[in-house]
Design a protein around this motif. Structure first.
Motif, PDB file in Angstrom:
ATOM      1  N   LEU A  89      17.317  13.585  26.698  1.00 41.51           N
ATOM      2  CA  LEU A  89      18.054  14.406  27.590  1.00 41.51           C
ATOM      3  C   LEU A  89      19.529  14.320  27.262  1.00 41.51           C
ATOM      4  O   LEU A  89      20.457  15.332  27.040  1.00 41.51           O
ATOM      5  CB  LEU A  89      17.867  14.228  29.013  1.00 41.51           C
ATOM      6  N   ILE A  90      19.998  13.143  27.089  1.00 46.03           N
ATOM      7  CA  ILE A  90      21.505  12.802  26.730  1.00 46.03           C
ATOM      8  C   ILE A  90      21.736  13.441  25.232  1.00 46.03           C
ATOM      9  O   ILE A  90      22.972  13.899  24.983  1.00 46.03           O
ATOM     10  CB  ILE A  90      21.862  11.279  26.794  1.00 46.03           C
ATOM     11  N   ALA A  91      20.808  13.331  24.422  1.00 45.63           N
ATOM     12  CA  ALA A  91      21.095  13.861  22.940  1.00 45.63           C
ATOM     13  C   ALA A  91      21.209  15.408  23.123  1.00 45.63           C
ATOM     14  O   ALA A  91      22.000  16.024  22.531  1.00 45.63           O
ATOM     15  CB  ALA A  91      19.949  13.583  22.085  1.00 45.63           C
ATOM     16  N   GLY A  92      20.410  16.107  24.015  1.00 45.18           N
ATOM     17  CA  GLY A  92      20.425  17.640  24.244  1.00 45.18           C
ATOM     18  C   GLY A  92      21.762  17.760  24.510  1.00 45.18           C
ATOM     19  O   GLY A  92      22.304  18.797  24.356  1.00 45.18           O
ATOM     20  N   ASP A  93      22.296  16.926  25.754  1.00 48.86           N
ATOM     21  CA  ASP A  93      23.628  17.201  26.263  1.00 48.86           C
ATOM     22  C   ASP A  93      24.786  17.317  25.301  1.00 48.86           C
ATOM     23  O   ASP A  93      25.857  17.856  25.528  1.00 48.86           O
ATOM     24  CB  ASP A  93      24.006  15.972  27.323  1.00 48.86           C
ATOM     25  N   ASN A 100      30.590  12.372  15.665  1.00 39.87           N
ATOM     26  CA  ASN A 100      29.578  12.820  14.600  1.00 39.87           C
ATOM     27  C   ASN A 100      28.333  13.555  14.942  1.00 39.87           C
ATOM     28  O   ASN A 100      27.738  13.179  16.277  1.00 39.87           O
ATOM     29  CB  ASN A 100      29.211  11.567  13.640  1.00 39.87           C
ATOM     30  N   LEU A 101      27.535  13.925  13.959  1.00 37.59           N
ATOM     31  CA  LEU A 101      26.282  14.679  14.380  1.00 37.59           C
ATOM     32  C   LEU A 101      24.954  13.819  14.670  1.00 37.59           C
ATOM     33  O   LEU A 101      24.058  14.288  15.224  1.00 37.59           O
ATOM     34  CB  LEU A 101      25.817  15.840  13.383  1.00 37.59           C
ATOM     35  N   GLY A 102      25.504  12.365  14.640  1.00 38.21           N
ATOM     36  CA  GLY A 102      24.187  11.554  14.728  1.00 38.21           C
ATOM     37  C   GLY A 102      24.007  11.700  16.327  1.00 38.21           C
ATOM     38  O   GLY A 102      22.818  11.214  16.646  1.00 38.21           O
ATOM     39  N   TRP A 103      24.823  11.746  17.109  1.00 37.43           N
ATOM     40  CA  TRP A 103      24.599  11.687  18.331  1.00 37.43           C
ATOM     41  C   TRP A 103      23.676  13.268  18.928  1.00 37.43           C
ATOM     42  O   TRP A 103      23.261  13.206  20.071  1.00 37.43           O
ATOM     43  CB  TRP A 103      25.913  11.837  19.319  1.00 37.43           C
ATOM     44  N   LEU A 104      23.241  13.745  18.067  1.00 40.16           N
ATOM     45  CA  LEU A 104      22.551  15.031  18.472  1.00 40.16           C
ATOM     46  C   LEU A 104      20.946  14.358  18.279  1.00 40.16           C
ATOM     47  O   LEU A 104      19.966  15.150  18.849  1.00 40.16           O
ATOM     48  CB  LEU A 104      22.664  16.055  17.680  1.00 40.16           C
ATOM     49  N   GLU A 105      20.717  13.502  17.840  1.00 40.26           N
ATOM     50  CA  GLU A 105      19.357  12.825  17.311  1.00 40.26           C
ATOM     51  C   GLU A 105      19.071  11.849  18.583  1.00 40.26           C
ATOM     52  O   GLU A 105      19.634  10.824  18.803  1.00 40.26           O
ATOM     53  CB  GLU A 105      19.390  12.146  16.067  1.00 40.26           C
ATOM     54  N   PRO A 106      17.921  11.943  19.207  1.00 32.59           N
ATOM     55  CA  PRO A 106      17.486  10.977  20.530  1.00 32.59           C
ATOM     56  C   PRO A 106      17.237   9.704  19.808  1.00 32.59           C
ATOM     57  O   PRO A 106      17.683   8.827  20.698  1.00 32.59           O
ATOM     58  CB  PRO A 106      16.199  11.963  20.753  1.00 32.59           C
TER      59      PRO A 106
END
Length: 382
Positions: free
Chosen positions: A190-194, A235-241
């Motif tokens: 859920l955090i990755a989604g946020d 960076n975009l890595g924070w979008l991956e769970p």
């Protein structure tokens, strides 16, 4: 004699020299005949004194017209100057808000999240909640800006940007207790989604707010004034769970890795800088400007023969008897290539000598850690 006398009495003849009746009234006096008669003006021509008055009136009217034009130009110039200054002030105020958002909210947020699993859960939750309050305060400040009418489009998008960032932090703060507790995996997802909310705010700012401000400034004759950039998502890595879980917990959530391939594995710390200040190793004393929340940029090289994953870089600043720590996990490094990572550290004391230690943690199969560490002496200033 009597004959002539009688004739004179009965039949008198007028004399040639005798005055005719009314002759004295018709003849003007001698002095009157000598005086010149006043000249009458020609038809359609004003007397001299009237022409002078008219000329003066025309001159005064002309001067009045000129003064009126000058006054109008001055007023118009003042209005234009005030308008340009108002546009510049708005651009400056926007820059201040997004700078505080980046430096005082989002960077400390990701610093707190990184390695949160190895920190005090309560401390992390309290820190993130305080950042939530700051984000909401900045959103309120954005709503209170005195935006010129020409900046209406930029202003509405700025409000959306700041509201999204406050919303993202609020949601993450609510999920943290669960993420750091027993049901971490679901909360991490859920955090990755946020984190996508942060990305959306960055896109809106870079594609709408900044361009609209620049467009308005240019169309109003204001040139050479830049608009601040802003990035909330590192960076975009924070979008991956899986990456979020790895960064927050400090270890990978994936299945156990395969046995390490024999060969040369390793990393090397190539350089460290703060802004434009490249740090020189001890015993050199580095004077670093930028305030008490410096961001260290570390250049990490993959000095081995294989691709490495989840390479962790730690920064420790020791000053005034306390330690200030932060870390960053590099998702992947490739052999022979250098990756630069930004690691912000919060609350470093100013004006005192500090020891800075930057360490690249060893990867599986790495035996020599000698070139993984850098030690620097520094004084941090405004």
């Amino acid at each position: 004699m009597s004959f002539f006398d009688d004739g004179d009495e009965t039949d008198p003849q007028p004399s040639s020299t005798a005055a005719r009746p009314g002759a004295a009234a018709e003849r003007p006096p001698a002095d009157a005949a000598e005086r010149p008669r006043p000249r009458r003006p020609a038809s359609g021509t004003l007397p001299l004194d009237q022409r002078s008055v008219m000329m003066r009136r025309r001159v005064v009217a002309g001067i009045g017209v000129v003064l009126l034009i000058v006054i109008i130009l001055l007023i118009n110039g003042c209005l234009n100057s005030e308008k340009e200054q108002a546009l510049k002030n708005y651009n400056r105020d926007v820059g201040q808000i997004v700078h505080e958002s980046d430096e005082n909210v989002t960077r400390p947020l990701f610093t707190a999240l990184t390695g949160a699993g190895s920190k005090s859960s309560l401390n992390v939750e309290v820190q993130v909640d305080q950042l939530r309050i700051q984000a909401q305060t900045l959103a309120s400040r954005a709503r209170g800006l005195s935006a010129p009418s020409e900046m209406a489009g930029a202003q509405s998008n700025l409000l959306l940007t700041q509201d999204l960032r406050a919303e993202a932090i609020t949601k993450i703060a609510a999920l943290l207790p669960t993420a750091l507790g027993g049901q971490g995996k679901q909360a991490m997802t859920l955090i990755a989604g946020d984190m996508e909310i942060f990305l959306a705010s960055d896109v809106i700012y870079s594609q709408r707010v900044a361009p609209l401000i620049q467009q308005t400034l240019t169309s109003n004759g204001v040139h050479g004034v830049s608009t601040a950039s802003s990035h909330s998502l590192p960076n975009l890595g924070w979008l991956e769970p899986s990456t979020v879980e790895s960064r927050i917990s400090g270890h990978s959530s994936s299945t156990p890795s395969a046995p390490v391939v024999s060969g040369n594995h390793g990393s090397a710390l190539k350089e460290v800088s703060v802004g434009t200040n490249k740090l020189e190793p001890e015993p050199t004393l580095n004077h670093v400007t930028g305030g008490s929340n410096p961001t260290f940029t570390a250049g990490v090289e993959n000095s081995g023969e294989f691709e490495e994953h989840n390479v962790k870089v730690d920064v420790t600043v020791t000053a005034a008897g306390k330690q200030y720590k932060a870390s960053h996990v590099i998702e992947k490094t490739e052999p022979g290539k250098t990756v630069s990572v930004d690691i912000p550290v919060i609350g470093v004391p100013l004006g005192v000598a500090a020891k800075v230690e930057v360490f690249v943690e060893g990867v599986p199969g790495e035996n020599d850690l000698e070139n993984n560490k850098g030690v620097f002496l520094a004084v941090f200033e405004h």
